[in-house]
Write a protein that holds these residues in place. Structure first.
Motif, PDB file in Angstrom:
ATOM      1  N   ARG A  11       0.846  -1.198   0.000  1.00 40.24           N
ATOM      2  CA  ARG A  11       0.000   0.000   0.000  1.00 40.24           C
ATOM      3  C   ARG A  11       0.877   1.241   0.000  1.00 40.24           C
ATOM      4  O   ARG A  11       1.575   1.534   0.982  1.00 40.24           O
ATOM      5  N   ASN A  12       0.879   1.958  -1.103  1.00 42.34           N
ATOM      6  CA  ASN A  12       1.570   3.246  -1.249  1.00 42.34           C
ATOM      7  C   ASN A  12       3.077   3.153  -0.961  1.00 42.34           C
ATOM      8  O   ASN A  12       3.684   4.137  -0.540  1.00 42.34           O
ATOM      9  N   ARG A  13       3.658   1.985  -1.216  1.00 44.47           N
ATOM     10  CA  ARG A  13       5.117   1.833  -1.077  1.00 44.47           C
ATOM     11  C   ARG A  13       5.622   1.100  -2.322  1.00 44.47           C
ATOM     12  O   ARG A  13       6.359   0.127  -2.234  1.00 44.47           O
ATOM     13  N   GLN A  14       5.200   1.616  -3.471  1.00 46.84           N
ATOM     14  CA  GLN A  14       5.433   0.921  -4.726  1.00 46.84           C
ATOM     15  C   GLN A  14       6.918   0.720  -5.026  1.00 46.84           C
ATOM     16  O   GLN A  14       7.313  -0.324  -5.537  1.00 46.84           O
ATOM     17  N   VAL A  15       7.736   1.712  -4.695  1.00 50.03           N
ATOM     18  CA  VAL A  15       9.148   1.629  -5.057  1.00 50.03           C
ATOM     19  C   VAL A  15       9.832   0.470  -4.347  1.00 50.03           C
ATOM     20  O   VAL A  15      10.708  -0.200  -4.913  1.00 50.03           O
ATOM     21  N   TYR A  16       9.416   0.178  -3.121  1.00 49.83           N
ATOM     22  CA  TYR A  16      10.014  -0.935  -2.378  1.00 49.83           C
ATOM     23  C   TYR A  16       9.561  -2.270  -2.969  1.00 49.83           C
ATOM     24  O   TYR A  16      10.361  -3.201  -3.128  1.00 49.83           O
ATOM     25  N   ALA A  17       8.287  -2.364  -3.293  1.00 47.20           N
ATOM     26  CA  ALA A  17       7.768  -3.593  -3.894  1.00 47.20           C
ATOM     27  C   ALA A  17       8.454  -3.872  -5.233  1.00 47.20           C
ATOM     28  O   ALA A  17       8.806  -5.021  -5.538  1.00 47.20           O
ATOM     29  N   MET A  18       8.660  -2.841  -6.019  1.00 48.40           N
ATOM     30  CA  MET A  18       9.328  -3.017  -7.304  1.00 48.40           C
ATOM     31  C   MET A  18      10.737  -3.571  -7.120  1.00 48.40           C
ATOM     32  O   MET A  18      11.181  -4.433  -7.880  1.00 48.40           O
ATOM     33  N   SER A  19      11.441  -3.082  -6.121  1.00 47.28           N
ATOM     34  CA  SER A  19      12.806  -3.538  -5.873  1.00 47.28           C
ATOM     35  C   SER A  19      12.834  -5.038  -5.595  1.00 47.28           C
ATOM     36  O   SER A  19      13.630  -5.776  -6.175  1.00 47.28           O
TER      37      SER A  19
END
Length: 388
Positions: A11-19
């Protein structure tokens, strides 16, 4: 055959999930899938990312019409997954897809295994560190069969607990067989997850239904802590207050157990206590002789603080709750000590089968980079079958 579904609610932490996803997809194994459940306010970043990846191993669940609770976002993933085993991590964490090989080997030697866990790694993302941070890496690499009765005592009786029960058999940074998850759903109110604090709720449910438990000493995943993570609430009282307010606003079930007067805001021990008590109350489980261990765990929760002011505030809160819960005599069991000693240099080296070192090793910028660096120091998964 798909062996493992790696489930990442975000939720609203897309950059971490992408990594995390980017590094997982770099693995050449084809026997795992990633289910990315986006509960963000803006669907575009992860939608574009998934399109750019163009990898059949990645499945994106887009945001729904309204924001889901954490529990509901976790709940919707399993019906969309297809693998024999299921594992959840946070979006700022990392999990090694080579867990598929560990599962394959484990099934050979423990045919009835249906729940696994492993050693732990911890990584604070660089943008939230205020200085050098030490961490520990377990050095073992054996598969260990665990007795269910031992885990039941550790969880429900808080036996040998630190500030939390020493039982990690659940779907979060663990792996649970799909058939066991379906047994959980049919056994407990047609839900995979029944409490807003989903990780410990699932541990309770997994342990009640599981038949074969195996612990792999070698780490297979990383617990990350980014600046928006719940873990940061353990470090900063103001952050914890803000995060908990958001959590309460978005949850879809009752958080507190009845007749358990420990404010959730006191800390991790109180929160886990509510999860376990709520589960026991829901299932009509009545046990005794666990209270002393829980009170001692409350004391250890106080002792995790580096700030004397925060330590005293938490100590006072727990004292009041314990007195209300079990009376003044119970306070004799509650003896927290402020232990932080900035004048004593932290230990770096090898002790008790753990290697202590600076978390900045190799200059890792993400949980995935951190795992890949440390992976060069750990037992090669490819050799696991040959050593058995």
């Amino acid at each position: 055959m798909t062996v493992l579904s790696i489930c990442i609610p975000t939720r609203n932490r897309q950059v971490y999930a992408m990594s995390a996803v980017r590094y997982m997809l770099a693995c050449d194994r084809q026997d795992f899938e990633i289910i990315l459940a986006d509960n963000s306010d803006d669907a575009a970043p992860l939608a574009q990312f998934a399109a750019d990846c163009n990898d059949q191993r990645l499945k994106l669940l887009p945001p729904e019409d309204q924001v889901l609770s954490m529990r509901a976002n976790w709940e919707r993933i399993i019906p969309e997954s297809s693998a024999e085993w299921v594992s959840y991590i946070g979006d700022d964490d990392y999990l090694d897809p080579k867990l598929c090989e560990v599962i394959r080997v484990t099934r050979k030697v423990v045919p009835n295994v249906d729940a696994m866990t492993w050693g732990r790694l911890y990584f604070t993302w660089p943008d939230v560190r205020t200085g050098p941070e030490l961490t520990k890496m377990p050095s073992g690499s054996h598969l260990v069969g665990i007795k269910k009765d031992d885990m039941m005592r550790k969880l429900f009786f808080w036996e040998k607990a630190s500030d939390r029960p020493m039982c990690a058999f659940g779907v979060y940074h663990g792996a649970v067989k799909r058939s066991l998850m379906e047994d959980i759903r049919t056994t407990f109110n047609n839900e995979y997850f029944g409490h807003p604090i989903v990780d410990y709720d699932n541990i309770c449910r997994t342990l009640m239904v599981a038949k074969g438990l195996v612990y792999f000493e070698r780490p297979m995943s990383v617990f990350g802590a980014c600046k928006e993570s719940n873990t940061m609430g353990l470090r900063d009282e103001k952050v914890a207050e803000k995060l908990f307010k958001v959590f309460r606003n978005e949850m879809d079930k009752e958080l507190e157990a009845a007749n358990f007067p420990f404010p959730m805001e006191l800390g991790l021990t109180a929160q886990i206590g509510h999860v376990i008590e709520a589960f026991k109350q829901e299932q009509g489980i009545e046990i005794t002789a666990w209270e002393e261990n829980f009170i001692k765990a409350c004391a250890r929760n106080c002792e995790t603080h580096y700030s004397r002011k925060a330590f005293e505030a938490r100590k006072s809160g727990y004292r009041q709750a314990i007195k209300e819960w079990r009376g003044k005599k119970a306070l004799a069991l509650f003896e927290p000590k402020f232990k932080y000693r900035p004048d004593i240099p932290p230990f770096i080296g090898f002790h008790n089968n753990e290697l202590s070192f600076d978390m900045d090793i190799g200059g890792a910028e993400s949980a995935a980079e951190y795992y890949n660096i440390l992976g060069n120091m750990m037992f090669p998964i490819e050799l696991l079958e040959g050593r058995l």
